[in-house]
Design a protein around this motif. Structure first.
Motif, PDB file in Angstrom:
ATOM      1  N   LEU A   1       2.003  -0.341   7.217  1.00 23.19           N
ATOM      2  CA  LEU A   1       3.793  -1.291   7.663  1.00 23.19           C
ATOM      3  C   LEU A   1       3.367  -2.558   6.854  1.00 23.19           C
ATOM      4  N   GLU A   2       2.625  -3.745   7.183  1.00 28.31           N
ATOM      5  CA  GLU A   2       2.268  -4.904   6.100  1.00 28.31           C
ATOM      6  C   GLU A   2       2.422  -4.955   4.355  1.00 28.31           C
ATOM      7  N   ALA A   3       1.546  -3.302   3.991  1.00 27.51           N
ATOM      8  CA  ALA A   3       1.731  -3.354   2.492  1.00 27.51           C
ATOM      9  C   ALA A   3       2.280  -2.937   2.305  1.00 27.51           C
ATOM     10  N   LEU A   4       3.403  -2.027   3.488  1.00 27.98           N
ATOM     11  CA  LEU A   4       4.853  -1.455   2.318  1.00 27.98           C
ATOM     12  C   LEU A   4       5.660  -2.147   2.236  1.00 27.98           C
ATOM     13  N   GLU A   5       5.653  -2.905   3.179  1.00 29.56           N
ATOM     14  CA  GLU A   5       6.707  -4.516   3.378  1.00 29.56           C
ATOM     15  C   GLU A   5       6.636  -5.424   1.975  1.00 29.56           C
ATOM     16  N   VAL A   6       4.916  -5.088   1.421  1.00 26.93           N
ATOM     17  CA  VAL A   6       4.742  -6.261   0.538  1.00 26.93           C
ATOM     18  C   VAL A   6       5.404  -5.477  -1.222  1.00 26.93           C
TER      19      VAL A   6
ATOM     20  N   TRP B   1       8.026  -3.387  -0.888  1.00 25.90           N
ATOM     21  CA  TRP B   1       8.744  -2.863  -1.005  1.00 25.90           C
ATOM     22  C   TRP B   1       9.519  -4.342  -1.651  1.00 25.90           C
ATOM     23  N   THR B   2       8.844  -5.746  -1.067  1.00 22.61           N
ATOM     24  CA  THR B   2       9.603  -7.133  -1.446  1.00 22.61           C
ATOM     25  C   THR B   2       9.083  -7.723  -3.127  1.00 22.61           C
ATOM     26  N   ARG B   3       8.357  -6.547  -3.116  1.00 19.28           N
ATOM     27  CA  ARG B   3       7.985  -7.126  -4.827  1.00 19.28           C
ATOM     28  C   ARG B   3       8.828  -6.744  -5.758  1.00 19.28           C
ATOM     29  N   ILE B   4       9.876  -5.487  -5.012  1.00 17.36           N
ATOM     30  CA  ILE B   4      10.258  -4.611  -6.378  1.00 17.36           C
ATOM     31  C   ILE B   4      11.657  -4.917  -5.706  1.00 17.36           C
TER      32      ILE B   4
ATOM     33  N   PHE C   1      13.883  -6.837  -9.282  1.00 21.92           N
ATOM     34  CA  PHE C   1      14.801  -6.536  -9.098  1.00 21.92           C
ATOM     35  C   PHE C   1      16.236  -7.610  -9.553  1.00 21.92           C
ATOM     36  N   ARG C   2      16.232  -8.691  -8.067  1.00 19.54           N
ATOM     37  CA  ARG C   2      17.409 -10.256  -7.988  1.00 19.54           C
ATOM     38  C   ARG C   2      16.593 -10.898  -9.590  1.00 19.54           C
ATOM     39  N   SER C   3      15.303 -11.266  -9.460  1.00 21.10           N
ATOM     40  CA  SER C   3      15.104 -11.404 -10.674  1.00 21.10           C
ATOM     41  C   SER C   3      15.944 -11.798 -12.399  1.00 21.10           C
TER      42      SER C   3
END
Length: 178
Positions: free
Chosen positions: A59-64, A66-69, A73-75
């Motif tokens: 779960l933590e690996a997936l959160e990492v 998704w956060t990267r994407i 994108f926000r940038s």
């Protein structure tokens, strides 16, 4: 931050990175915390200091991932003109796929895991990306922002398949007629 806190944060990051590699390479079900520990060059019990279960680590690996994407994108959204938005979002995703291929493979695998918590984190990730993109397309004045977002997400999925199966021709803009 104290030295011990810094070491703990770094170890946590090391464990997550190792887990992403192991899960992507051999799959969640075949992976063990022992294999993750070996990859992170730590003892297996040390993993449980940070993550009570293998699922919590996934779960933590997936959160990492998704956060990267979302961060990438926000940038893009905050730094490019409206007419370059979609092109730059695609380029940002391509760069993530190149630099973090294992995270992409991990997400692809996680889509097939039916544990509720994993389904929920995947749903949340896709919903967050979809909302971010549709809002950016609306803000940019792109026609049919919902339809364009669906096409954008579908293209991303095709990019994933192309990368995972080593089929770059799936992404060719010049498909020959059969």
């Amino acid at each position: 931050m104290t030295k011990n806190t810094t070491i703990s944060v770094n170890r946590r990051i090391d464990i997550i990175s190792a887990a992403i590699e192991v899960f992507a390479e051999i799959g969640y079900y075949r992976a063990t915390t022992a294999k993750v520990a070996e990859r992170a060059q730590i003892s297996q019990p040390y993993i449980f200091r940070f993550f009570p279960t293998k699922e919590a680590l996934l779960l933590e690996a997936l959160e990492v991932s998704w956060t990267r994407i979302l961060d990438a994108f926000r940038s893009v959204i905050h730094t490019v003109s409206s007419d370059q938005l979609e092109k730059e979002l695609i380029e940002a995703y391509v760069q993530i796929m190149k630099s973090y291929q294992n995270e992409t493979l991990l997400q692809m695998q996680a889509q097939t895991i039916k544990e509720d918590a994993i389904v929920e984190v995947m749903q949340k990730g896709y919903r967050n990306v979809q909302q971010l993109v549709v809002d950016a397309f609306k803000q940019a004045g792109i026609e049919k922002p919902y339809e364009r977002t669906i096409i954008f997400l579908a293209r991303g999925m095709l990019c994933n398949i192309s990368m995972a199966l080593h089929l770059p021709e799936l992404m060719s803009n010049e498909l020959e007629e059969i």
